[in-house]
Motif scaffolding. Structure first.
Motif, PDB file in Angstrom:
ATOM      1  N   ASP A   2       0.829  -1.186   0.000  1.00 31.84           N
ATOM      2  CA  ASP A   2       0.000   0.000   0.000  1.00 31.84           C
ATOM      3  C   ASP A   2       0.874   1.249   0.000  1.00 31.84           C
ATOM      4  O   ASP A   2       1.895   1.315   0.680  1.00 31.84           O
ATOM      5  CB  ASP A   2      -0.876  -0.022   1.257  1.00 31.84           C
ATOM      6  CG  ASP A   2      -2.155   0.750   1.077  1.00 31.84           C
ATOM      7  OD1 ASP A   2      -2.515   1.000  -0.085  1.00 31.84           O
ATOM      8  OD2 ASP A   2      -2.783   1.087   2.082  1.00 31.84           O
ATOM      9  N   HIS A   3       0.486   2.213  -0.794  1.00 30.84           N
ATOM     10  CA  HIS A   3       1.221   3.475  -0.819  1.00 30.84           C
ATOM     11  C   HIS A   3       0.625   4.412   0.213  1.00 30.84           C
ATOM     12  O   HIS A   3      -0.459   4.192   0.726  1.00 30.84           O
ATOM     13  CB  HIS A   3       1.159   4.091  -2.216  1.00 30.84           C
ATOM     14  CG  HIS A   3       1.850   3.235  -3.237  1.00 30.84           C
ATOM     15  ND1 HIS A   3       3.199   3.024  -3.241  1.00 30.84           N
ATOM     16  CD2 HIS A   3       1.371   2.519  -4.264  1.00 30.84           C
ATOM     17  CE1 HIS A   3       3.516   2.218  -4.234  1.00 30.84           C
ATOM     18  NE2 HIS A   3       2.414   1.886  -4.873  1.00 30.84           N
ATOM     19  N   HIS A   7      -5.295   6.586   4.226  1.00 36.67           N
ATOM     20  CA  HIS A   7      -5.293   5.543   5.248  1.00 36.67           C
ATOM     21  C   HIS A   7      -6.585   5.600   6.032  1.00 36.67           C
ATOM     22  O   HIS A   7      -6.654   6.216   7.085  1.00 36.67           O
ATOM     23  CB  HIS A   7      -4.084   5.694   6.177  1.00 36.67           C
ATOM     24  CG  HIS A   7      -2.802   5.356   5.514  1.00 36.67           C
ATOM     25  ND1 HIS A   7      -2.495   4.088   5.087  1.00 36.67           N
ATOM     26  CD2 HIS A   7      -1.753   6.119   5.179  1.00 36.67           C
ATOM     27  CE1 HIS A   7      -1.301   4.082   4.522  1.00 36.67           C
ATOM     28  NE2 HIS A   7      -0.836   5.308   4.557  1.00 36.67           N
ATOM     29  N   ARG A  44     -15.010  -3.784  -0.415  1.00 40.21           N
ATOM     30  CA  ARG A  44     -15.003  -3.657  -1.876  1.00 40.21           C
ATOM     31  C   ARG A  44     -16.039  -2.630  -2.319  1.00 40.21           C
ATOM     32  O   ARG A  44     -15.757  -1.769  -3.152  1.00 40.21           O
ATOM     33  CB  ARG A  44     -15.292  -5.008  -2.536  1.00 40.21           C
ATOM     34  CG  ARG A  44     -15.137  -4.972  -4.057  1.00 40.21           C
ATOM     35  CD  ARG A  44     -15.583  -6.274  -4.704  1.00 40.21           C
ATOM     36  NE  ARG A  44     -17.024  -6.454  -4.615  1.00 40.21           N
ATOM     37  CZ  ARG A  44     -17.915  -5.827  -5.409  1.00 40.21           C
ATOM     38  NH1 ARG A  44     -17.503  -4.987  -6.333  1.00 40.21           N
ATOM     39  NH2 ARG A  44     -19.208  -6.050  -5.275  1.00 40.21           N
ATOM     40  N   ASP A  47     -15.031   0.852  -1.990  1.00 39.12           N
ATOM     41  CA  ASP A  47     -13.851   1.157  -2.794  1.00 39.12           C
ATOM     42  C   ASP A  47     -12.561   1.023  -1.987  1.00 39.12           C
ATOM     43  O   ASP A  47     -11.613   1.769  -2.158  1.00 39.12           O
ATOM     44  CB  ASP A  47     -13.961   2.547  -3.422  1.00 39.12           C
ATOM     45  CG  ASP A  47     -13.033   2.695  -4.620  1.00 39.12           C
ATOM     46  OD1 ASP A  47     -12.720   1.668  -5.263  1.00 39.12           O
ATOM     47  OD2 ASP A  47     -12.600   3.824  -4.909  1.00 39.12           O
ATOM     48  N   LEU A  48     -12.559   0.050  -1.057  1.00 38.13           N
ATOM     49  CA  LEU A  48     -11.381  -0.202  -0.224  1.00 38.13           C
ATOM     50  C   LEU A  48     -10.890  -1.626  -0.449  1.00 38.13           C
ATOM     51  O   LEU A  48     -10.339  -2.256   0.448  1.00 38.13           O
ATOM     52  CB  LEU A  48     -11.724   0.004   1.254  1.00 38.13           C
ATOM     53  CG  LEU A  48     -12.144   1.411   1.634  1.00 38.13           C
ATOM     54  CD1 LEU A  48     -12.717   1.438   3.037  1.00 38.13           C
ATOM     55  CD2 LEU A  48     -10.971   2.376   1.519  1.00 38.13           C
ATOM     56  N   ASP A  49     -11.088  -2.144  -1.660  1.00 33.46           N
ATOM     57  CA  ASP A  49     -10.777  -3.549  -1.914  1.00 33.46           C
ATOM     58  C   ASP A  49      -9.283  -3.840  -2.009  1.00 33.46           C
ATOM     59  O   ASP A  49      -8.893  -4.988  -2.145  1.00 33.46           O
ATOM     60  CB  ASP A  49     -11.512  -4.057  -3.154  1.00 33.46           C
ATOM     61  CG  ASP A  49     -11.290  -3.187  -4.374  1.00 33.46           C
ATOM     62  OD1 ASP A  49     -10.810  -2.057  -4.225  1.00 33.46           O
ATOM     63  OD2 ASP A  49     -11.597  -3.650  -5.479  1.00 33.46           O
ATOM     64  N   ARG A  50      -8.445  -2.829  -1.916  1.00 35.32           N
ATOM     65  CA  ARG A  50      -7.000  -3.069  -1.905  1.00 35.32           C
ATOM     66  C   ARG A  50      -6.500  -3.407  -0.501  1.00 35.32           C
ATOM     67  O   ARG A  50      -5.356  -3.762  -0.311  1.00 35.32           O
ATOM     68  CB  ARG A  50      -6.248  -1.844  -2.439  1.00 35.32           C
ATOM     69  CG  ARG A  50      -6.536  -1.569  -3.904  1.00 35.32           C
ATOM     70  CD  ARG A  50      -5.804  -0.343  -4.395  1.00 35.32           C
ATOM     71  NE  ARG A  50      -5.982   0.808  -3.513  1.00 35.32           N
ATOM     72  CZ  ARG A  50      -7.021   1.629  -3.541  1.00 35.32           C
ATOM     73  NH1 ARG A  50      -8.009   1.422  -4.372  1.00 35.32           N
ATOM     74  NH2 ARG A  50      -7.090   2.659  -2.726  1.00 35.32           N
ATOM     75  N   VAL A  51      -7.379  -3.265   0.478  1.00 38.45           N
ATOM     76  CA  VAL A  51      -7.014  -3.529   1.875  1.00 38.45           C
ATOM     77  C   VAL A  51      -6.956  -5.037   2.107  1.00 38.45           C
ATOM     78  O   VAL A  51      -7.876  -5.763   1.758  1.00 38.45           O
ATOM     79  CB  VAL A  51      -8.042  -2.874   2.834  1.00 38.45           C
ATOM     80  CG1 VAL A  51      -7.739  -3.262   4.263  1.00 38.45           C
ATOM     81  CG2 VAL A  51      -8.034  -1.368   2.672  1.00 38.45           C
ATOM     82  N   GLU A  52      -5.848  -5.509   2.677  1.00 40.74           N
ATOM     83  CA  GLU A  52      -5.726  -6.917   3.072  1.00 40.74           C
ATOM     84  C   GLU A  52      -6.473  -7.089   4.391  1.00 40.74           C
ATOM     85  O   GLU A  52      -5.992  -6.692   5.444  1.00 40.74           O
ATOM     86  CB  GLU A  52      -4.255  -7.297   3.248  1.00 40.74           C
ATOM     87  CG  GLU A  52      -3.495  -7.440   1.958  1.00 40.74           C
ATOM     88  CD  GLU A  52      -3.998  -8.613   1.134  1.00 40.74           C
ATOM     89  OE1 GLU A  52      -4.433  -9.622   1.720  1.00 40.74           O
ATOM     90  OE2 GLU A  52      -3.972  -8.512  -0.105  1.00 40.74           O
ATOM     91  N   SER A  56      -4.099  -6.174   7.428  1.00 38.95           N
ATOM     92  CA  SER A  56      -3.889  -4.740   7.326  1.00 38.95           C
ATOM     93  C   SER A  56      -3.869  -4.040   8.679  1.00 38.95           C
ATOM     94  O   SER A  56      -4.663  -4.361   9.568  1.00 38.95           O
ATOM     95  CB  SER A  56      -4.986  -4.120   6.459  1.00 38.95           C
ATOM     96  OG  SER A  56      -4.813  -2.722   6.409  1.00 38.95           O
TER      97      SER A  56
END
Length: 78
Positions: A2-3, A7, A44, A47-52, A56
């Protein structure tokens, strides 16, 4: 990885009497989860589907971690 763009602080609250867990971001309720897959879907849709979900630091698990779903485990056969 994650960049350092955004957050969000996601909280998965302790299980309710029916085993469901509220998922919030700040003061906003994103949804109600009955299973880990529900948490993934709620994020998802937000729009937070990049979160593990399970690993996380952005997610605070209260009253139990990603494997604690009382509604699912009480009827296990052993």
């Amino acid at each position: 990885m994650d960049h350092f763009t955004q957050h969000p602080h996601i909280v998965v609250h302790p299980p309710a009497l029916d085993g469901s867990r509220r998922v919030t971001e700040g003061d906003v309720t994103l949804g109600l989860a009955s299973h880990l897959d529900d948490v993934v879907e709620i994020l998802r849709l937000a729009d937070l589907d990049r979160v593990e979900v399970e690993e996380s630091d952005l997610i605070e698990w209260q009253g139990g971690g990603p494997d604690d779903w009382p509604g699912l485990s009480e009827h296990e056969d052993r």
